[in-house]
Enzyme design. Sequence first.
Site, PDB file in Angstrom:
ATOM      1  N   LYS A 105       0.839  -1.197   0.000  1.00  0.00           N
ATOM      2  CA  LYS A 105       0.000   0.000   0.000  1.00  0.00           C
ATOM      3  C   LYS A 105       0.873   1.246   0.000  1.00  0.00           C
ATOM      4  O   LYS A 105       2.025   1.141   0.461  1.00  0.00           O
ATOM      5  CB  LYS A 105      -0.947  -0.006   1.201  1.00  0.00           C
ATOM      6  CG  LYS A 105      -0.245   0.304   2.524  1.00  0.00           C
ATOM      7  CD  LYS A 105      -1.089   1.103   3.456  1.00  0.00           C
ATOM      8  CE  LYS A 105      -0.235   2.077   4.202  1.00  0.00           C
ATOM      9  NZ  LYS A 105      -0.621   2.514   5.484  1.00  0.00           N
ATOM     10  N   HIS A 144      -6.557   0.094   5.448  1.00  0.00           N
ATOM     11  CA  HIS A 144      -6.702  -0.848   6.560  1.00  0.00           C
ATOM     12  C   HIS A 144      -8.114  -0.856   7.165  1.00  0.00           C
ATOM     13  O   HIS A 144      -8.736  -1.908   7.328  1.00  0.00           O
ATOM     14  CB  HIS A 144      -5.709  -0.500   7.675  1.00  0.00           C
ATOM     15  CG  HIS A 144      -4.279  -0.527   7.240  1.00  0.00           C
ATOM     16  ND1 HIS A 144      -3.763  -1.486   6.401  1.00  0.00           N
ATOM     17  CD2 HIS A 144      -3.237   0.286   7.538  1.00  0.00           C
ATOM     18  CE1 HIS A 144      -2.471  -1.266   6.213  1.00  0.00           C
ATOM     19  NE2 HIS A 144      -2.129  -0.191   6.879  1.00  0.00           N
ATOM     20  N   HIS A 160      -1.700  -5.468   5.430  1.00  0.00           N
ATOM     21  CA  HIS A 160      -1.307  -6.396   6.495  1.00  0.00           C
ATOM     22  C   HIS A 160      -2.383  -6.565   7.571  1.00  0.00           C
ATOM     23  O   HIS A 160      -2.344  -7.507   8.334  1.00  0.00           O
ATOM     24  CB  HIS A 160       0.061  -6.015   7.090  1.00  0.00           C
ATOM     25  CG  HIS A 160       0.058  -4.834   8.015  1.00  0.00           C
ATOM     26  ND1 HIS A 160       0.015  -3.541   7.575  1.00  0.00           N
ATOM     27  CD2 HIS A 160       0.115  -4.755   9.364  1.00  0.00           C
ATOM     28  CE1 HIS A 160       0.049  -2.716   8.614  1.00  0.00           C
ATOM     29  NE2 HIS A 160       0.101  -3.432   9.713  1.00  0.00           N
ATOM     30  N   ASP A 198      -3.515   7.104   4.965  1.00  0.00           N
ATOM     31  CA  ASP A 198      -2.602   6.145   5.581  1.00  0.00           C
ATOM     32  C   ASP A 198      -3.356   4.979   6.203  1.00  0.00           C
ATOM     33  O   ASP A 198      -2.912   3.836   6.131  1.00  0.00           O
ATOM     34  CB  ASP A 198      -1.759   6.861   6.654  1.00  0.00           C
ATOM     35  CG  ASP A 198      -0.754   5.930   7.329  1.00  0.00           C
ATOM     36  OD1 ASP A 198      -0.059   5.198   6.604  1.00  0.00           O
ATOM     37  OD2 ASP A 198      -0.667   5.936   8.572  1.00  0.00           O
ATOM     38  N   LYS A 258      -3.006   9.598  15.467  1.00  0.00           N
ATOM     39  CA  LYS A 258      -1.689   9.434  16.087  1.00  0.00           C
ATOM     40  C   LYS A 258      -1.531  10.414  17.251  1.00  0.00           C
ATOM     41  O   LYS A 258      -2.305  11.365  17.371  1.00  0.00           O
ATOM     42  CB  LYS A 258      -0.602   9.708  15.046  1.00  0.00           C
ATOM     43  CG  LYS A 258      -0.557   8.644  13.946  1.00  0.00           C
ATOM     44  CD  LYS A 258       0.785   8.591  13.275  1.00  0.00           C
ATOM     45  CE  LYS A 258       0.836   7.567  12.159  1.00  0.00           C
ATOM     46  NZ  LYS A 258       0.936   6.188  12.609  1.00  0.00           N
ATOM     47  N   GLU A 310      -3.468   5.518  18.108  1.00  0.00           N
ATOM     48  CA  GLU A 310      -2.071   5.211  18.406  1.00  0.00           C
ATOM     49  C   GLU A 310      -1.442   6.283  19.277  1.00  0.00           C
ATOM     50  O   GLU A 310      -1.741   7.471  19.109  1.00  0.00           O
ATOM     51  CB  GLU A 310      -1.267   5.129  17.098  1.00  0.00           C
ATOM     52  CG  GLU A 310      -1.747   4.056  16.157  1.00  0.00           C
ATOM     53  CD  GLU A 310      -0.925   3.988  14.875  1.00  0.00           C
ATOM     54  OE1 GLU A 310      -0.593   5.041  14.310  1.00  0.00           O
ATOM     55  OE2 GLU A 310      -0.603   2.869  14.462  1.00  0.00           O
TER      56      GLU A 310
HETATM   57  O1  LIG Z   1       0.286   0.795   7.655  1.00  0.00           O
HETATM   58  C1  LIG Z   1       0.332   1.377   8.711  1.00  0.00           C
HETATM   59  O2  LIG Z   1      -0.033   0.734   9.833  1.00  0.00           O
HETATM   60  C2  LIG Z   1       0.478   1.144  11.120  1.00  0.00           C
HETATM   61  C3  LIG Z   1      -0.376   0.420  12.177  1.00  0.00           C
HETATM   62  O3  LIG Z   1      -0.249  -0.961  12.012  1.00  0.00           O
HETATM   63  P1  LIG Z   1       0.783  -1.815  12.883  1.00  0.00           P
HETATM   64  O4  LIG Z   1       0.525  -3.209  12.473  1.00  0.00           O
HETATM   65  O5  LIG Z   1       2.159  -1.349  12.521  1.00  0.00           O
HETATM   66  O6  LIG Z   1       0.442  -1.532  14.309  1.00  0.00           O
HETATM   67  C4  LIG Z   1       0.427   2.651  11.261  1.00  0.00           C
HETATM   68  O7  LIG Z   1       1.082   3.044  12.456  1.00  0.00           O
HETATM   69  C5  LIG Z   1       1.143   3.297  10.084  1.00  0.00           C
HETATM   70  O8  LIG Z   1       1.031   4.705  10.164  1.00  0.00           O
HETATM   71  C6  LIG Z   1       0.537   2.826   8.774  1.00  0.00           C
HETATM   72  O9  LIG Z   1       1.330   3.301   7.686  1.00  0.00           O
END
Ligand SMILES: O=C1O[C@H](COP(=O)(O)O)[C@@H](O)[C@H](O)[C@H]1O
Length: 453
Positions: A134, A226, A164, A221, A326, A202
């Site tokens: 992505k 996701h 993921h 993002d 965030k 987060e």
């Molecule tokens: O793809 C992303 O995912 C993370 C959160 O997923 P994690 O599995 O790493 O906890 C996110 O913090 C990030 O900004 C984003 O690009």
Amino acid sequence: MIRRMVLFGASGDLARRLLLPAVAQLVAAGALPPGLSIVGSADTDWTTETFREHVASALRAHSTASAEAHDQLLQMLTFRPADVTRAADVAAVLGEGHAATLVYLALPPALLHDVLPALAAAGLGAADAVAIEKPFGTDLASARELNELLRLRLPAPTVFRVDHFLSSELVRRVVTLRFLNRVFSPAWHAEHVERIDISWLEDLTLEGRASYYDRAGALKDMLQNHLMEVMALVLMEQPARMDAHSFRAMRVEALRAVATPDPARVRASTVRARYTAGTIGSRAVPSYVDEPGVDPALRTETYAALTLEVDSPRWSGVPVTIRSGKALAASSAEIAVHFRPVPRYLTEQWPGVEPNVLRLGLTEPYVHLSTTLNGPDRTAEPRRLETVSSPPPLSPYANLVREMLQGDPMLFIRGDEAEEAWRIVDPVVRAWSAQAVPLQEYRAGGTPPGPVA
Ligand SMILES: O=C1O[C@H](COP(=O)(O)O)[C@@H](O)[C@H](O)[C@H]1O
């Protein structure tokens, strides 16, 4: 069966923090195909020796697998330098007579327009596969263009569009909870559900990713990809078979049923905000605009929330909110399904009865159902049914690498699925860029702005 993995972008952050540690987990679990070799490639003057040193340091920092698993992985690695915009370099890395190769493109999206034709020219075939990270495109038009490029130039190999979250066992739980437990299936419907909230909050800040994040923001993002996928798993109809064909089709149908937000809807039902200086635990955090590499003129949001409408018989009238941000006080991520209240004559007899809420942790392995039982003297007593399991043994990246090596596309994005997600998000991007929704502020370490309609 895949026999070789070629990793373009091998010197990058994704390879270092997530991919190579995930492969180390698979080595430790004995889950790699026998004889698998891994070729790293990047535009540097590294040799196999320097690549192995780089990976060894990445594993020390980011992998919990044993030293033995690390050594085993290091022995599987070789390195070939390449500029992926040059077809001759790409062909040289792939070599002649290659077969059963997984080409993992851990590259910025802008490079895909050069590297995909180069892969086609190198003759990737039906036994090969290509993994694309992505973001898949930057809007609906560019996602369509990319899909067209793949269809015309790389029709034979399996294409894995990576998200993921779909490979996270905790995210997948919503599917088994729904379909393997008869008690939830009938209640998973507008007749019983009042609203659905999906949140991923987060305490992390920019983590040195300004060059990417400042142009993406929370909406592109996290929400466009996701959280859209988590939402598809929550909303989708039961697949006729639990295989890639049916399962992906149901996810796409779920997204197709989400209404394209019109300008009035975007104004009324979306929130964008950005953090200012604050403290998270004992950590002092600068204002987002003062983070190195941030361009304040871009007015990038670090928190985004959308409340969407779903035009399907199952979900009509049930608002679904997806939100992520965030620099918040603490990390928490969950799906919360809020059920409708019981009839009024019962709440009149038992004041204090709360509607049921089912909560599924997406990073912590819990499932909670809030219920009400009776207490003394006709009182209502809230009681929580809960289960907390151990964390999943494999990381989402380890799961997704394993699934790619097994050739199973079930938990990867279909081309039209990426387009549907952009169709929903594009009008929001346009309205936010035109400043039709004010950019609010929240303090780092504080709480995000209030809910959306
Ligand atoms: O793809 C992303 O995912 C993370 C959160 O997923 P994690 O599995 O790493 O906890 C996110 O913090 C990030 O900004 C984003 O690009």
